[in-house]
Design an enzyme around this catalytic site. Structure first.
Site, mmCIF file in Angstrom:
data_model
loop_
_atom_site.group_PDB
_atom_site.id
_atom_site.type_symbol
_atom_site.label_atom_id
_atom_site.label_comp_id
_atom_site.label_asym_id
_atom_site.label_seq_id
_atom_site.Cartn_x
_atom_site.Cartn_y
_atom_site.Cartn_z
ATOM 1 C CD1 TRP A 30 -1.070 2.387 2.207
ATOM 2 C CD2 TRP A 30 -2.843 1.698 1.025
ATOM 3 N NE1 TRP A 30 -1.986 3.411 2.191
ATOM 4 C CE2 TRP A 30 -3.084 3.013 1.481
ATOM 5 C CE3 TRP A 30 -3.821 1.061 0.254
ATOM 6 C CZ2 TRP A 30 -4.270 3.700 1.186
ATOM 7 C CZ3 TRP A 30 -4.998 1.750 -0.026
ATOM 8 C CH2 TRP A 30 -5.203 3.060 0.435
ATOM 9 C CG ASP A 43 -1.321 11.400 2.142
ATOM 10 O OD1 ASP A 43 -2.179 10.728 1.562
ATOM 11 O OD2 ASP A 43 -1.541 12.072 3.164
ATOM 12 C CD1 TRP A 83 -3.762 4.302 4.955
ATOM 13 C CD2 TRP A 83 -4.636 3.457 6.831
ATOM 14 N NE1 TRP A 83 -3.486 5.172 5.987
ATOM 15 C CE2 TRP A 83 -4.018 4.680 7.144
ATOM 16 C CE3 TRP A 83 -5.250 2.733 7.855
ATOM 17 C CZ2 TRP A 83 -4.002 5.208 8.433
ATOM 18 C CZ3 TRP A 83 -5.233 3.252 9.152
ATOM 19 C CH2 TRP A 83 -4.616 4.484 9.422
ATOM 20 N NE ARG A 128 -5.365 13.623 8.929
ATOM 21 C CZ ARG A 128 -6.583 13.542 9.473
ATOM 22 N NH1 ARG A 128 -6.725 13.502 10.791
ATOM 23 N NH2 ARG A 128 -7.656 13.535 8.714
#
Ligand SMILES: *[C@@H]1O[C@H](CO)[C@@H](O)[C@H](O)[C@H]1NC(C)=O
Ligand SMILES: *[C@@H]1O[C@H](CO)[C@@H](O)[C@H](O)[C@H]1NC(C)=O
Ligand SMILES: *[C@@H]1O[C@H](CO)[C@@H](O)[C@H](O)[C@H]1NC(C)=O
Ligand SMILES: *[C@@H]1O[C@H](CO)[C@@H](O)[C@H](O)[C@H]1NC(C)=O
Ligand SMILES: *[C@@H]1O[C@H](CO)[C@@H](O)[C@H](O)[C@H]1NC(C)=O
Length: 453
Positions: free
Chosen positions: A40, A43, A67, A166
């Site tokens: 996987w 970003d 993920w 974040r």
């Protein structure tokens, strides 16, 4: 309507001409885009150019194609095309990032040393901002990174939602020498680019006002803030004090990367934007397809700003498990302000052309209404195409009042099968025999009309 193709060249890629196209096990792996060998990826993180080497970090699961276990994987390149995969830069091993080393950015500090700011997630899901520095500055690939013993440096207080805090941006330095960084957050019902200042890159103080907030957007994921040159053909360093610039604020939400333009005064940290996110029917996005969580960096070697974005696939978990991987990065794009100053323009970086191998070329061919010219000799699944059309008569083109029209809405009302006055014309890609399946990339011409309504 007479249309002629003046020049059409389709290139197959070194890999796709022979290898990937014939790989029965992996027919969907791309020959152009950045992908790790397996598992996987989401970003892009901390892209940078440092001492002759391009770095790309990215959100990665070392254990599988879905993920989870989010780690900063790390790859390096001399040309942004051919990549070497290095050991992971950051892994979830400490209390302040045990549930994941989430997205962040790199900044080249005043002494020329690079630094990573990234989001760590505690066992209780609280998100905090951390610092990591290279272990060995003489290693040209910066293979090993060391987390600061002072982590976490920035924590969610005063009503900042700890689960939505974040993705620190690349930091920039004001004329006062103080560093600024924005972190995406959600506070009091508003999405925010929360602003922090630091003299030493370790002690960060929250500014009274966020750089930007919005009640409409939800949390700003992966905020990016950088200058673009007015009437310039070059990119601009993030800390540039050049007055002939506008600033771009990009935020990721609702599955897209939206941006606004404005003027930024570093003395007061006031970002005065020309429009707002989700302002009326029309808004600016980097891309209207699958493109998210992008990040830009300034390439000092070629004086350009380059953007990377994550292309999530839509084929579901079962397919990811079968393939053993999921996700790709976009082709890197250089970003400039348009000549009108009202929007950004993007173009794939020149280096991508080095992947071009054999070509098929068609010149000076006339196309009659309703006709299709079949192109043979390049694989249908992956090709790099340049095409120029010549239209003899635009008199019949319909009028459009630009301020009253959303081109995207018009494009979905007047699809490729909707016959207009001039157009549609273009390419049918991934077309099957008899055109029972096809994807149209098409153009329709309008004349800009008259007064404002
Ligand atoms: C990966 O994360 C999952 C939870 O998301 C956990 O159950 C699993 O043990 C992790 N795998 C490894 C090898 O750490
Ligand atoms: C989560 O854990 C951290 C570390 O123990 C603590 O500082 C923080 O207050 C906790 N957050 C919440 C919301 O409980
Ligand atoms: C640092 O990197 C250089 C260049 O790769 C290498 O020669 C040196 O041994 C490294 N130093 C340490 C302490 O690992
Ligand atoms: C920022 O600048 C705009 C335009 O100059 C002004 O209207 C606004 O009051 C300023 N905001 C702050 C917080 O200084
Ligand atoms: C395409 O290939 C032909 C040779 O088959 C060559 O003459 C031509 O220059 C190539 N076109 C481009 C744009 O590379």
């Amino acid at each position: 309507m007479q249309i002629s193709v003046i020049r059409f060249v389709a290139f197959c890629l070194a890999l796709a001409c022979v290898g990937a196209e014939s790989s029965i096990e992996q027919p969907y792996r791309t020959a152009y885009h950045f992908q790790p060998p397996k598992n996987w990826m989401n970003d892009p993180n901390g892209p940078m150019f440092y001492k002759g080497v391009y770095h790309l970090f990215y959100q990665y699961n070392p254990y599988g194609p879905l993920w989870g276990n989010i780690t900063w994987a790390h790859s390096v390149s001399y040309d942004l095309v051919n990549w070497l995969h290095l050991p992971h830069a950051l892994s979830p091993t400490d209390p302040f990032d045990i549930k994941g080393c989430f997205s962040g950015s790199t900044t080249i500090l005043s002494d020329g040393k690079p630094a990573i700011l990234y989001t760590g997630v505690y066992a209780n899901d609280s998100q905090v901002q951390n610092l990591a520095l290279p272990a060995n500055l003489t290693d040209p690939f910066l293979t090993e990174w060391v987390k600061s013993p002072l982590n976490p440096l920035i924590i969610p207080i005063d009503g900042i939602d700890p689960k939505n805090f974040r993705d620190p941006s690349t930091a920039w330095q004001g004329p006062d020498g103080i560093w600024r960084v924005i972190v995406g957050g959600h506070q009091n019902g508003q999405g925010k680019a929360i602003l922090y200042q630091s003299k030493d890159f370790v002690n960060w103080i929250r500014s009274t006002n966020p750089l930007r907030s919005s009640a409409k957007t939800g949390m700003f994921e992966c905020p990016d803030f950088y200058p673009v040159s007015i009437n310039g053909n070059y990119g601009v360093d993030t800390s540039s004090q050049d007055k002939l610039t506008k600033h771009v604020l990009k935020a990721s939400f609702n599955g897209n990367d939206y941006y606004i333009l404005g003027s930024y005064t570093p003395q007061t940290d006031n970002f005065s934007a020309e429009s707002d996110f989700l302002d009326g029917s029309f808004d600016f996005r980097y891309d209207y397809g699958k493109f998210y969580a992008s990040k830009t960096f300034y390439d000092s070697s070629k004086k350009r700003r380059i953007s990377w974005g994550w292309i999530a696939e839509m084929d579901g978990d079962a397919n990811a498990l079968e393939k053993g991987w999921s996700g790709l990065q976009s082709i890197p794009r250089s970003i400039l302000l348009s000549k009108t100053g009202k929007q950004l323009i993007q173009w794939p970086i020149k280096e991508i052309e080095t992947l071009r191998a054999e070509n098929v070329s068609i010149q000076e061919k006339q196309l009659k209404g309703g006709s299709v010219l079949e192109v043979l000799g390049v694989p249908a699944s992956q090709a790099d195409v340049e095409v120029a059309f010549d239209l003899t008569n635009l008199k019949k083109a319909e009028f459009m009042v630009p301020d009253g029209v959303d081109p995207r809405a018009l494009g979905s009302q007047q699809t490729a099968s909707f016959r207009g006055m001039v157009g549609p014309f273009g390419l049918l890609v991934l077309a099957s025999q008899g055109l029972t399946e096809q994807t149209a990339v098409f153009v329709r011409i309008f004349k800009i009309c008259c007064a404002h309504v």
